[in-house]
Design a protein around this motif. Structure first.
Motif, mmCIF file in Angstrom:
data_model
loop_
_atom_site.group_PDB
_atom_site.id
_atom_site.type_symbol
_atom_site.label_atom_id
_atom_site.label_comp_id
_atom_site.label_asym_id
_atom_site.label_seq_id
_atom_site.Cartn_x
_atom_site.Cartn_y
_atom_site.Cartn_z
ATOM 1 N N GLN A 220 32.401 30.914 -84.995
ATOM 2 C CA GLN A 220 33.385 29.859 -85.208
ATOM 3 C C GLN A 220 33.193 28.721 -84.205
ATOM 4 N N ALA A 221 32.932 29.074 -82.956
ATOM 5 C CA ALA A 221 32.776 28.053 -81.913
ATOM 6 C C ALA A 221 31.536 27.194 -82.132
ATOM 7 N N LEU A 222 30.534 27.770 -82.766
ATOM 8 C CA LEU A 222 29.292 27.033 -83.002
ATOM 9 C C LEU A 222 29.463 25.915 -84.030
ATOM 10 N N ARG A 223 30.593 25.867 -84.704
ATOM 11 C CA ARG A 223 30.860 24.770 -85.639
ATOM 12 C C ARG A 223 31.077 23.462 -84.878
ATOM 13 N N LYS A 224 31.525 23.578 -83.632
ATOM 14 C CA LYS A 224 31.816 22.388 -82.830
ATOM 15 C C LYS A 224 30.944 22.284 -81.581
ATOM 16 N N HIS A 225 30.223 23.333 -81.271
ATOM 17 C CA HIS A 225 29.425 23.338 -80.045
ATOM 18 C C HIS A 225 27.967 23.652 -80.353
ATOM 19 N N GLY A 226 27.091 23.171 -79.480
ATOM 20 C CA GLY A 226 25.674 23.405 -79.656
ATOM 21 C C GLY A 226 25.272 24.816 -79.282
ATOM 22 N N LEU A 227 24.239 25.313 -79.923
ATOM 23 C CA LEU A 227 23.773 26.678 -79.717
ATOM 24 C C LEU A 227 23.346 26.921 -78.270
ATOM 25 N N ASP A 228 22.802 25.894 -77.638
ATOM 26 C CA ASP A 228 22.301 26.017 -76.270
ATOM 27 C C ASP A 228 23.137 25.224 -75.275
ATOM 28 N N GLU A 229 24.390 25.026 -75.595
ATOM 29 C CA GLU A 229 25.288 24.276 -74.719
ATOM 30 C C GLU A 229 25.396 24.950 -73.352
ATOM 31 N N ARG A 230 25.416 24.144 -72.297
ATOM 32 C CA ARG A 230 25.463 24.669 -70.931
ATOM 33 C C ARG A 230 26.878 24.635 -70.364
ATOM 34 N N ASP A 231 27.178 25.576 -69.467
ATOM 35 C CA ASP A 231 28.426 25.516 -68.727
ATOM 36 C C ASP A 231 28.152 24.875 -67.367
ATOM 37 N N LYS A 232 29.092 24.959 -66.446
ATOM 38 C CA LYS A 232 28.938 24.287 -65.153
ATOM 39 C C LYS A 232 27.803 24.867 -64.316
ATOM 40 N N ALA A 233 27.430 26.096 -64.603
ATOM 41 C CA ALA A 233 26.317 26.729 -63.887
ATOM 42 C C ALA A 233 25.031 26.659 -64.711
ATOM 43 N N LYS A 234 25.025 25.769 -65.716
ATOM 44 C CA LYS A 234 23.869 25.552 -66.577
ATOM 45 C C LYS A 234 23.502 26.783 -67.400
ATOM 46 N N ARG A 235 24.490 27.657 -67.631
ATOM 47 C CA ARG A 235 24.233 28.851 -68.435
ATOM 48 C C ARG A 235 24.520 28.570 -69.898
ATOM 49 N N THR A 236 23.693 29.124 -70.734
ATOM 50 C CA THR A 236 23.895 29.042 -72.180
ATOM 51 C C THR A 236 24.708 30.253 -72.633
ATOM 52 N N PRO A 237 25.213 30.252 -73.875
ATOM 53 C CA PRO A 237 25.881 31.448 -74.388
ATOM 54 C C PRO A 237 24.980 32.682 -74.308
ATOM 55 N N LEU A 238 23.677 32.486 -74.462
ATOM 56 C CA LEU A 238 22.747 33.621 -74.396
ATOM 57 C C LEU A 238 22.731 34.239 -73.004
ATOM 58 N N HIS A 239 22.830 33.430 -71.962
ATOM 59 C CA HIS A 239 22.900 33.963 -70.603
ATOM 60 C C HIS A 239 24.084 34.926 -70.464
ATOM 61 N N LEU A 240 25.242 34.492 -70.928
ATOM 62 C CA LEU A 240 26.459 35.285 -70.751
ATOM 63 C C LEU A 240 26.449 36.540 -71.614
ATOM 64 N N ALA A 241 25.931 36.417 -72.829
ATOM 65 C CA ALA A 241 25.847 37.590 -73.697
ATOM 66 C C ALA A 241 24.895 38.624 -73.104
ATOM 67 N N CYS A 242 23.783 38.174 -72.553
ATOM 68 C CA CYS A 242 22.822 39.093 -71.934
ATOM 69 C C CYS A 242 23.408 39.738 -70.682
#
Length: 242
Positions: free
Chosen positions: A51-73
């Protein structure tokens, strides 16, 4: 370990009075600092990620430059990892510590989501098979096991700190460089290279099974770091001379 390395007994203290190399540093974030997509990935909620990917990019970074894949891993959420990878997310992006998602599967740092707790406790809550599946998915889709973080650690160095050998085994099966060097910036004015190998890291923690695995894949027992220490020296220094 003496029999494994095949050398005689070494000195008990660090050569030259120098301190043994330290582990890579950790970073921390709190839930309020994470957006909807990153919170969903960190919690393992595939539906919320979709659902969130409808408004956000797949490789969007947070303040620590982490992508969703970083957090899921980092949290061992293999379903989210698979979903992101299947949707063609980038596998080798680095966070602010220079770490890729592959390195975060078994990080020794701290991850804060909601409240403070060490990442290894979070990993213990996840099924070991999920962590292994995260690694398998990443490697199968081309994640680079030989990229190094800001401290010079590769995924294999970090896997050498894990309590089991399965993750290191997967990396070695995908041809991870077994003697990739570990270096560390001491301060902004001087550079002192440690040049530690994964075998030295395993020896420092007395991880006998991992040492056997690394030796089976051809780890160099004679390699010395900048201080002239071998893997056996690291074992003795940390109290694992036997």
């Amino acid at each position: 370990m003496k029999r494994l390395f095949g050398f005689g007994r070494k000195r008990k203290g660090p050569p030259g009075g120098a301190s043994p190399p330290c582990n890579p540093g950790a970073y921390e974030l709190r839930e309020k600092e994470l957006g909807k997509l990153h919170r969903a990935a960190a919690s393992g909620d595939v539906a919320q990620v979709r659902q969130a990917l409808r408004k956000h990019g797949l490789d969007e970074r947070d303040k620590a430059k982490r992508t969703p894949l970083h957090l899921a891993c980092a949290n061992g959420h293999s379903e989210v990892v698979s979903y992101l990878v299947e949707n063609k997310c980038k596998l080798n992006l680095c966070d602010s510590d220079g770490r890729t998602p592959l390195m975060k599967v078994r990080d020794i740092g701290n991850l804060i989501v909601g409240k403070t707790f060490p990442l290894f406790l979070c990993c213990l809550q996840a099924v070991q098979g999920q962590q292994e599946e995260c690694v398998a998915v990443l490697l199968a889709h081309g994640a680079d096991p030989d990229l190094a973080d800001a401290a010079g650690n590769t995924a294999l160095h970090l896997a050498a700190l894990a309590p089991n050998t399965s993750l290191a085994g997967q990396l070695l099966e995908h041809h991870a460089l077994i003697d990739k060097y570990l270096y560390q910036m001491i301060n902004c004015l001087s550079f002192l290279g440690c040049f530690r190998t994964p075998l030295m890291t395993a020896a420092s923690g007395g991880k006998l099974n991992l040492i056997k695995l690394l030796l089976r894949y051809g780890a160099d027992v004679s390699h010395k770091d900048i201080n002239g220490w071998t893997a056996e020296d690291y074992a003795v220094i940390h109290g694992y001379s036997r």
